[in-house]
Scaffold this motif. Structure first.
Motif, mmCIF file in Angstrom:
data_model
loop_
_atom_site.group_PDB
_atom_site.id
_atom_site.type_symbol
_atom_site.label_atom_id
_atom_site.label_comp_id
_atom_site.label_asym_id
_atom_site.label_seq_id
_atom_site.Cartn_x
_atom_site.Cartn_y
_atom_site.Cartn_z
ATOM 1 N N LEU A 311 0.571 -1.257 -0.372
ATOM 2 C CA LEU A 311 0.102 -0.178 -0.113
ATOM 3 C C LEU A 311 0.911 1.316 -0.076
ATOM 4 O O LEU A 311 0.556 2.100 -0.681
ATOM 5 N N ARG A 312 1.718 1.398 0.909
ATOM 6 C CA ARG A 312 3.408 2.115 0.420
ATOM 7 C C ARG A 312 3.542 2.403 -0.222
ATOM 8 O O ARG A 312 3.535 3.677 -0.976
ATOM 9 N N GLY A 313 4.198 1.326 -1.049
ATOM 10 C CA GLY A 313 4.568 1.707 -2.790
ATOM 11 C C GLY A 313 3.331 1.701 -3.552
ATOM 12 O O GLY A 313 3.897 2.755 -4.188
ATOM 13 N N PHE A 314 2.636 1.406 -3.566
ATOM 14 C CA PHE A 314 1.633 1.827 -4.406
ATOM 15 C C PHE A 314 1.012 3.952 -4.283
ATOM 16 O O PHE A 314 1.170 4.791 -5.486
ATOM 17 N N ARG A 315 0.842 4.056 -3.015
ATOM 18 C CA ARG A 315 0.785 5.864 -2.855
ATOM 19 C C ARG A 315 2.461 6.428 -3.693
ATOM 20 O O ARG A 315 2.114 7.575 -3.986
ATOM 21 N N GLN A 316 3.285 5.895 -3.541
ATOM 22 C CA GLN A 316 4.478 6.553 -3.117
ATOM 23 C C GLN A 316 5.005 6.197 -5.247
ATOM 24 O O GLN A 316 5.053 7.534 -5.310
ATOM 25 N N ILE A 317 4.190 5.430 -5.577
ATOM 26 C CA ILE A 317 4.460 5.638 -7.494
ATOM 27 C C ILE A 317 3.664 5.983 -8.064
ATOM 28 O O ILE A 317 3.747 6.632 -8.532
ATOM 29 N N LEU A 318 2.359 6.273 -7.394
ATOM 30 C CA LEU A 318 1.290 7.027 -7.613
ATOM 31 C C LEU A 318 2.130 8.030 -7.896
ATOM 32 O O LEU A 318 1.539 9.056 -9.014
ATOM 33 N N ASN A 319 2.194 8.959 -7.346
ATOM 34 C CA ASN A 319 2.936 10.361 -6.954
ATOM 35 C C ASN A 319 3.989 10.520 -7.455
ATOM 36 O O ASN A 319 4.686 11.630 -8.755
ATOM 37 N N ALA A 320 4.717 9.423 -7.383
ATOM 38 C CA ALA A 320 6.468 9.521 -8.615
ATOM 39 C C ALA A 320 5.775 9.455 -10.415
ATOM 40 O O ALA A 320 6.166 10.351 -10.806
ATOM 41 N N TYR A 321 4.591 9.033 -10.929
ATOM 42 C CA TYR A 321 4.378 8.842 -11.654
ATOM 43 C C TYR A 321 3.653 10.064 -12.016
ATOM 44 O O TYR A 321 3.705 10.337 -13.061
ATOM 45 N N ASP A 322 3.299 10.788 -11.709
ATOM 46 C CA ASP A 322 2.356 12.237 -11.621
ATOM 47 C C ASP A 322 3.639 13.335 -12.507
ATOM 48 O O ASP A 322 3.763 14.045 -12.641
ATOM 49 N N ASP A 323 4.711 12.828 -11.110
ATOM 50 C CA ASP A 323 6.054 14.085 -11.007
ATOM 51 C C ASP A 323 7.365 13.764 -11.619
ATOM 52 O O ASP A 323 8.045 14.803 -12.259
ATOM 53 N N LEU A 324 7.409 12.247 -12.285
ATOM 54 C CA LEU A 324 8.995 12.216 -13.491
ATOM 55 C C LEU A 324 8.275 12.297 -13.910
ATOM 56 O O LEU A 324 9.894 12.966 -15.115
ATOM 57 N N GLY A 325 7.223 13.153 -14.839
ATOM 58 C CA GLY A 325 7.544 11.966 -16.309
ATOM 59 C C GLY A 325 7.963 11.161 -17.418
ATOM 60 O O GLY A 325 7.245 10.334 -16.617
ATOM 61 N N ASP A 326 8.374 11.948 -18.048
ATOM 62 C CA ASP A 326 8.796 10.810 -19.453
ATOM 63 C C ASP A 326 9.959 9.748 -18.510
ATOM 64 O O ASP A 326 10.784 8.593 -18.482
ATOM 65 N N ASP A 327 10.597 10.191 -17.397
ATOM 66 C CA ASP A 327 11.557 9.798 -17.218
ATOM 67 C C ASP A 327 10.939 8.496 -15.978
ATOM 68 O O ASP A 327 11.971 7.176 -15.602
ATOM 69 N N PHE A 328 9.515 9.027 -16.086
ATOM 70 C CA PHE A 328 9.248 7.113 -14.672
ATOM 71 C C PHE A 328 9.670 6.181 -14.938
ATOM 72 O O PHE A 328 9.423 5.141 -14.489
ATOM 73 N N ASN A 329 9.315 5.831 -15.910
ATOM 74 C CA ASN A 329 10.030 4.545 -17.281
ATOM 75 C C ASN A 329 11.285 3.902 -17.000
ATOM 76 O O ASN A 329 11.337 3.128 -16.588
ATOM 77 N N LEU A 330 12.194 4.793 -16.193
ATOM 78 C CA LEU A 330 14.151 4.224 -15.788
ATOM 79 C C LEU A 330 12.819 2.860 -14.525
ATOM 80 O O LEU A 330 13.766 2.696 -15.259
ATOM 81 N N LEU A 331 12.176 3.800 -14.067
ATOM 82 C CA LEU A 331 12.039 3.122 -12.724
ATOM 83 C C LEU A 331 11.991 1.166 -13.456
ATOM 84 O O LEU A 331 11.501 0.270 -12.668
ATOM 85 N N LEU A 332 11.434 0.879 -14.295
ATOM 86 C CA LEU A 332 11.378 -0.302 -15.040
ATOM 87 C C LEU A 332 12.711 -1.624 -15.384
ATOM 88 O O LEU A 332 12.571 -2.075 -16.143
ATOM 89 N N ALA A 333 14.009 -0.130 -15.571
ATOM 90 C CA ALA A 333 14.452 -0.935 -16.265
ATOM 91 C C ALA A 333 15.676 -2.249 -15.613
ATOM 92 O O ALA A 333 16.464 -2.218 -16.188
ATOM 93 N N GLY A 334 14.878 -2.038 -14.492
ATOM 94 C CA GLY A 334 15.468 -3.507 -13.769
ATOM 95 C C GLY A 334 14.310 -3.616 -11.854
ATOM 96 O O GLY A 334 13.332 -3.088 -11.958
ATOM 97 N N LYS A 335 15.081 -3.923 -11.236
ATOM 98 C CA LYS A 335 15.193 -4.058 -9.894
ATOM 99 C C LYS A 335 15.067 -2.506 -8.865
ATOM 100 O O LYS A 335 15.622 -3.215 -7.738
ATOM 101 N N THR A 336 14.355 -1.419 -9.351
ATOM 102 C CA THR A 336 15.493 -0.597 -9.265
ATOM 103 C C THR A 336 14.066 -0.172 -7.884
ATOM 104 O O THR A 336 12.667 -0.918 -7.169
ATOM 105 N N GLU A 337 14.749 0.671 -6.557
ATOM 106 C CA GLU A 337 13.696 1.316 -5.932
ATOM 107 C C GLU A 337 13.870 2.762 -5.425
ATOM 108 O O GLU A 337 14.846 3.744 -6.278
ATOM 109 N N ILE A 338 12.562 3.828 -5.821
ATOM 110 C CA ILE A 338 12.782 4.724 -6.087
ATOM 111 C C ILE A 338 14.186 5.862 -5.040
ATOM 112 O O ILE A 338 14.169 7.197 -5.623
ATOM 113 N N ARG A 339 14.423 5.689 -4.095
ATOM 114 C CA ARG A 339 14.877 6.005 -3.526
ATOM 115 C C ARG A 339 16.511 6.508 -4.350
ATOM 116 O O ARG A 339 17.308 7.218 -4.043
#
Length: 381
Positions: A311-339
């Motif tokens: 649930l925490r991850g969903f909340r954090q990623i929802l915010n990142a989805y809005d904030d990071l723009g096209d760079d958001f997809n970099l989170l899919l580059a592997g087993k990443t962590e937003i930190r």
């Protein structure tokens, strides 16, 4: 960074990669905390009218933790002449050292301490969000159901449609309906889910977990395949975001995530399986099977706190989805962590890491959001 410097850096890091990978390849907490006698203990619990504590059994592994840690810490990380990359390796090595502590304490009282040290515990905000969701009404379920064979066939077609390589197997000893381990997609032999849940499961397990495995393995270095520390928050957040974006979300799903938070909180405070089960069943009106499954998930191993991070991850990623723009997809580059997002972005810019090969289909072509789910999701932020 010029070509020569980059090649030299990649050469040094690749050498460390080759030493690191075999040291950690057998460290799999999720598989190790899966009870071998889950179904039997569930039946015993129900037969005794919830009056006995399940006595879960786990795989035993012979492991010299001291030697394993010494080998990890002996890797010459100081030779990596790139601060962001060096720090990422340091943190990944430390995370595996922490996982070793978890691995060797499964089934013991120390496991809860090691789990808390690694995953943490629900914050007040996590608990408030959970309580908010648990007060929402639930929808009526669809009548159509899918068993493990139907799920496996759908998953296989999903992989084929999107060009993913993965091996699908039906597993008789699982708690979750499905999970991805490496490129193996395991389907619970007892799974029985609705059509909406089937589509959501595919976007979750294949559209994120398998996809980030494949993207991580396509990297020139193994660090995003090995995984950033505590990447559960981001990886599960991405997976639930893709359920949401795919148009196959439900309030029932959010309720399940909320019940996990409540269960983790109860487990930490009460350390009593029956109390947690009855809390979910009586106060939050979960059916017996759901209450047992969620309770077992958080008590497995001796106390596994990971589940509140969904649930925490969903909340954090929802915010990142809005904030990071096209760079958001970099989170899919592997087993990443937003930190580590800034470090990953810099490493991609320096061409030390690659952008993701695959992009989740739910992110590429999101469905139109249901206004109710959109309202609820926004309320979590």
């Amino acid at each position: 960074m010029d070509y020569t410097d980059k090649q030299q850096l990649l050469s040094v890091a690749s050498t460390i990669d080759e030493q690191l990978a075999p040291l950690v390849e057998g460290i799999d907490i999720l598989s190790s905390v899966t009870p071998l006698n889950y179904k039997e203990e569930r039946q015993r619990f129900f037969d005794n009218r919830f009056s006995v504590e399940p006595a879960f059994k786990y795989q035993t592994k012979s492991l010299d933790v001291h030697l394993a840690k010494r080998n990890l810490y002996a890797l010459p990380i100081e030779q990596i002449d790139h601060p962001a990359l060096r720090q990422l390796y340091i943190d990944i090595i430390q995370s595996y050292a922490d996982k070793l502590d978890q691995l060797c304490s499964i089934g013991q009282a120390e496991f809860l301490y090691n789990s808390l040290r690694y995953y943490g515990e629900p914050s007040d905000k996590d608990v408030r969000n959970a309580h908010f969701l648990l007060h929402l009404p639930t929808e009526e379920e669809q009548e159509s159901r899918h068993d493990c064979h139907s799920i496996a066939a759908f998953m296989g077609q999903f992989c084929q449609d999107h060009g993913y390589s993965g091996e699908i197997e039906i597993n008789p000893s699982m708690i979750a309906n499905a999970l991805v381990s490496g490129t193996k997609v395991k389907i619970n032999a007892s799974a029985n889910i609705t059509t909406k849940e089937l589509h959501a499961l595919a976007h979750h397990e294949l559209g994120v977990h398998l996809l980030t495995t494949l993207n991580g393995r396509a990297q020139p270095l193994k660090l995003l395949s090995l995984g950033c520390p505590v990447n559960t928050t981001t990886q599960e957040g991405l997976a639930i975001l893709c359920e949401f974006l795919s148009g196959h979300f439900s309030l029932k799903r959010l309720r399940t995530l909320a019940l996990r938070v409540v269960a983790v909180e109860s487990m930490i405070k009460d350390r009593d399986f029956r109390n947690t089960f009855l809390l979910l069943k009586e106060q939050y009106k979960a059916d017996d099977m759901t209450a047992f499954t969620i309770t077992a998930r958080v008590y497995r191993g001796g106390g596994y706190t990971k589940d509140y991070l969904y649930l925490r991850g969903f909340r954090q990623i929802l915010n990142a989805y809005d904030d990071l723009g096209d760079d958001f997809n970099l989170l899919l580059a592997g087993k990443t962590e937003i930190r580590y997002f800034s470090a990953i972005k810099a490493l991609v810019k320096d061409e030390i890491l690659l952008p993701p090969r695959f992009i989740s289909p739910a992110i590429t072509k999101p469905a139109q959001a249901d206004p109710i789910y959109k309202f609820v999701a926004n309320a979590l932020r």
